[in-house]
Write an enzyme that holds these catalytic residues in place. Structure first.
Site, PDB file in Angstrom:
ATOM      1  NE  ARG A 122      -2.571  -0.361   3.484  1.00  0.00           N
ATOM      2  CZ  ARG A 122      -3.234   0.504   4.241  1.00  0.00           C
ATOM      3  NH1 ARG A 122      -4.356   1.031   3.819  1.00  0.00           N
ATOM      4  NH2 ARG A 122      -2.764   0.847   5.436  1.00  0.00           N
ATOM      5  CE  LYS A 187       3.005  -7.233   5.632  1.00  0.00           C
ATOM      6  NZ  LYS A 187       3.127  -5.795   5.429  1.00  0.00           N
ATOM      7  NE  ARG A 323       3.603   0.145  11.400  1.00  0.00           N
ATOM      8  CZ  ARG A 323       2.906  -0.086  10.283  1.00  0.00           C
ATOM      9  NH1 ARG A 323       1.688  -0.578  10.362  1.00  0.00           N
ATOM     10  NH2 ARG A 323       3.405   0.151   9.101  1.00  0.00           N
TER      11      ARG A 323
HETATM   12  P1  ATP Z   1       0.131  -1.098   6.737  1.00  0.00           P
HETATM   13  O1  ATP Z   1      -0.235  -1.330   8.169  1.00  0.00           O
HETATM   14  O2  ATP Z   1      -0.110   0.291   6.312  1.00  0.00           O
HETATM   15  O3  ATP Z   1      -0.468  -2.097   5.815  1.00  0.00           O
HETATM   16  P2  ATP Z   1       2.699  -2.312   6.142  1.00  0.00           P
HETATM   17  O4  ATP Z   1       4.079  -1.936   6.585  1.00  0.00           O
HETATM   18  O5  ATP Z   1       2.210  -3.663   6.503  1.00  0.00           O
HETATM   19  O6  ATP Z   1       1.720  -1.204   6.709  1.00  0.00           O
HETATM   20  P3  ATP Z   1       2.055  -2.868   3.365  1.00  0.00           P
HETATM   21  O7  ATP Z   1       1.867  -1.893   2.281  1.00  0.00           O
HETATM   22  O8  ATP Z   1       0.910  -3.713   3.775  1.00  0.00           O
HETATM   23  O9  ATP Z   1       2.630  -2.051   4.591  1.00  0.00           O
HETATM   24  O10 ATP Z   1       3.233  -3.863   2.969  1.00  0.00           O
HETATM   25  C1  ATP Z   1       4.501  -3.364   2.542  1.00  0.00           C
HETATM   26  C2  ATP Z   1       5.532  -3.587   3.646  1.00  0.00           C
HETATM   27  O11 ATP Z   1       5.593  -4.970   3.983  1.00  0.00           O
HETATM   28  C3  ATP Z   1       6.933  -3.243   3.196  1.00  0.00           C
HETATM   29  O12 ATP Z   1       7.192  -1.878   3.425  1.00  0.00           O
HETATM   30  C4  ATP Z   1       7.804  -4.154   4.060  1.00  0.00           C
HETATM   31  O13 ATP Z   1       8.036  -3.571   5.333  1.00  0.00           O
HETATM   32  C5  ATP Z   1       6.931  -5.353   4.300  1.00  0.00           C
HETATM   33  N1  ATP Z   1       7.269  -6.488   3.403  1.00  0.00           N
HETATM   34  C6  ATP Z   1       7.733  -6.457   2.141  1.00  0.00           C
HETATM   35  N2  ATP Z   1       7.873  -7.696   1.659  1.00  0.00           N
HETATM   36  C7  ATP Z   1       7.493  -8.537   2.651  1.00  0.00           C
HETATM   37  C8  ATP Z   1       7.421  -9.959   2.767  1.00  0.00           C
HETATM   38  N3  ATP Z   1       7.760 -10.771   1.774  1.00  0.00           N
HETATM   39  N4  ATP Z   1       6.987 -10.473   3.941  1.00  0.00           N
HETATM   40  C9  ATP Z   1       6.630  -9.671   4.979  1.00  0.00           C
HETATM   41  N5  ATP Z   1       6.676  -8.324   4.922  1.00  0.00           N
HETATM   42  C10 ATP Z   1       7.097  -7.767   3.774  1.00  0.00           C
END
Ligand code: ATP
Length: 330
Positions: A122, A187, A323
């Site tokens: 996102r 995650k 968060r």
């Molecule tokens: P939000 O709470 O806004 O969704 P988020 O950090 O989870 O925040 P996303 O856009 O959902 O953001 O996902 C992108 C983020 O996920 C990246 O900035 C990185 O920190 C993380 N990311 C990237 N690749 C992976 C992966 N393969 N597995 C887990 N996390 C990842």
């Protein structure tokens, strides 16, 4: 120049293959083999190189294959899906489907890629997809009721992913509002929904799912959040990415169909069972600065209910990140 996919397919996890054997097989120099192996390793492929013995995969690796994915789908699902593309390398699977939409394709369709050069999360954030270790999957579908009726779609998609994973034997998967998949605070995957079309008329949704299946530890060091993969969620289950892909598509198409008929309201109770934020103190970032409160579930449009010192409020997913207040994982 050796085709990277063919080279990767010719490697084994049981025994190493020497650079000279590969060079002879493909009619190129050992340096050319080395160069292509290094490119594959840079993309996250789990290849070990041992001086004197050659190149070996750190574990079994089956590459994605459209026929194998189709074969693993029940007939009605196969019939429903108008297109299924598997790319070796592409900018992003969502972008690929957007091009199909713009070309007037009727949909629904799906797309996978082994390498994304511009995988997206996102708000412009990147998604890491180590080669062979994850799934980058996108599905798209047209809807009649307009973008205004699509609230909560990313949450419903999360439920589709959880259902697919449960069917494959992976339990305990949680959903972090609005678009992340978690297991035990780590995650596991993310969802990116992109909408287009009219607010009150024909529109479409492109849904991207990035899922960690079996990430090579070395490749995983580039992921900047604590992460997990399906191989860790349930060790010992044989991993077949093509079967996981088929199961994912089956459940995503099913959820999209149900969403078209009943909107997010049909998923509220099931979402609550997987909501990892409920009852947690959270920090909402974005929109109008930071807000703090206790997450208290979601409403029938998928908005997050936040209990704050000033009372309850609803937060839309659009431009905010959530968060845990302590900074720990959900
Ligand atoms: P939000 O709470 O806004 O969704 P988020 O950090 O989870 O925040 P996303 O856009 O959902 O953001 O996902 C992108 C983020 O996920 C990246 O900035 C990185 O920190 C993380 N990311 C990237 N690749 C992976 C992966 N393969 N597995 C887990 N996390 C990842």
């Amino acid at each position: 120049m050796i085709d990277a996919r063919t080279l990767l397919r010719s490697l084994d996890d049981a025994q190493p293959t020497s650079g000279s054997a590969l060079a002879a097989r493909f009619g190129v120099s050992r340096a050319a083999v080395w160069k292509q192996i290094e490119a594959l390793r840079a993309s996250g492929a789990p290849i070990e190189a041992a001086a004197g013995s050659g190149y070996r995969l750190r574990g079994p690796l089956a590459l994605l294959d459209a026929d194998a994915i189709r074969a693993a789908m029940p007939d009605p699902v196969r019939r429903k899906l108008r297109s299924l593309d598997v790319h070796w390398q592409i900018d992003s699977t969502n972008s690929a489907l957007n091009r199909r939409v713009q070309a007037g394709d009727p949909g629904p369709g799906a797309c996978f890629a082994e390498i994304q050069t511009a995988g997206r999360g996102r708000r412009g954030r990147g998604w890491q997809l180590p080669l062979g270790g994850g799934l980058a999957c996108s599905v798209w579908r047209r809807f009649d009721a307009g973008m205004a009726s699509m609230a909560g779609l990313s949450l419903a998609v999360g439920i589709g992913v959880v259902r697919a994973l449960e069917r494959m034997g992976y339990n305990g998967i949680g959903l972090k509002w609005p678009n992340d998949l978690y297991h035990e605070g780590l995650k596991l995957g993310g969802i990116l929904v992109e909408l287009g079309g009219e607010a009150l008329g024909p529109c479409h949704a492109i849904i991207g799912v990035g899922l960690n299946v079996h990430i090579d530890a070395a490749a995983g060091t580039t992921i900047d959040q604590p992460w997990t993969d399906l191989a860790s969620v349930r060790a010992g289950l044989p991993i077949d990415r093509n079967r996981i892909a088929a199961c994912l598509l089956e459940h995503l198409l099913d959820v999209l169909e149900c969403f078209a008929q009943s909107s997010f309201a049909a998923f509220v109770d099931e979402y609550a069972r997987h909501d990892v934020l409920c009852g947690k103190c959270v920090r909402i970032i974005g929109g109008r600065g930071e807000r703090f409160g206790e997450a208290a579930g979601v409403d029938r449009q998928g908005a997050l209910l936040l209990r704050t010192a000033d009372g309850e409020l609803l937060v839309d997913s659009g431009e905010v990140s959530v968060r845990p207040q302590s900074g720990t994982a959900p």
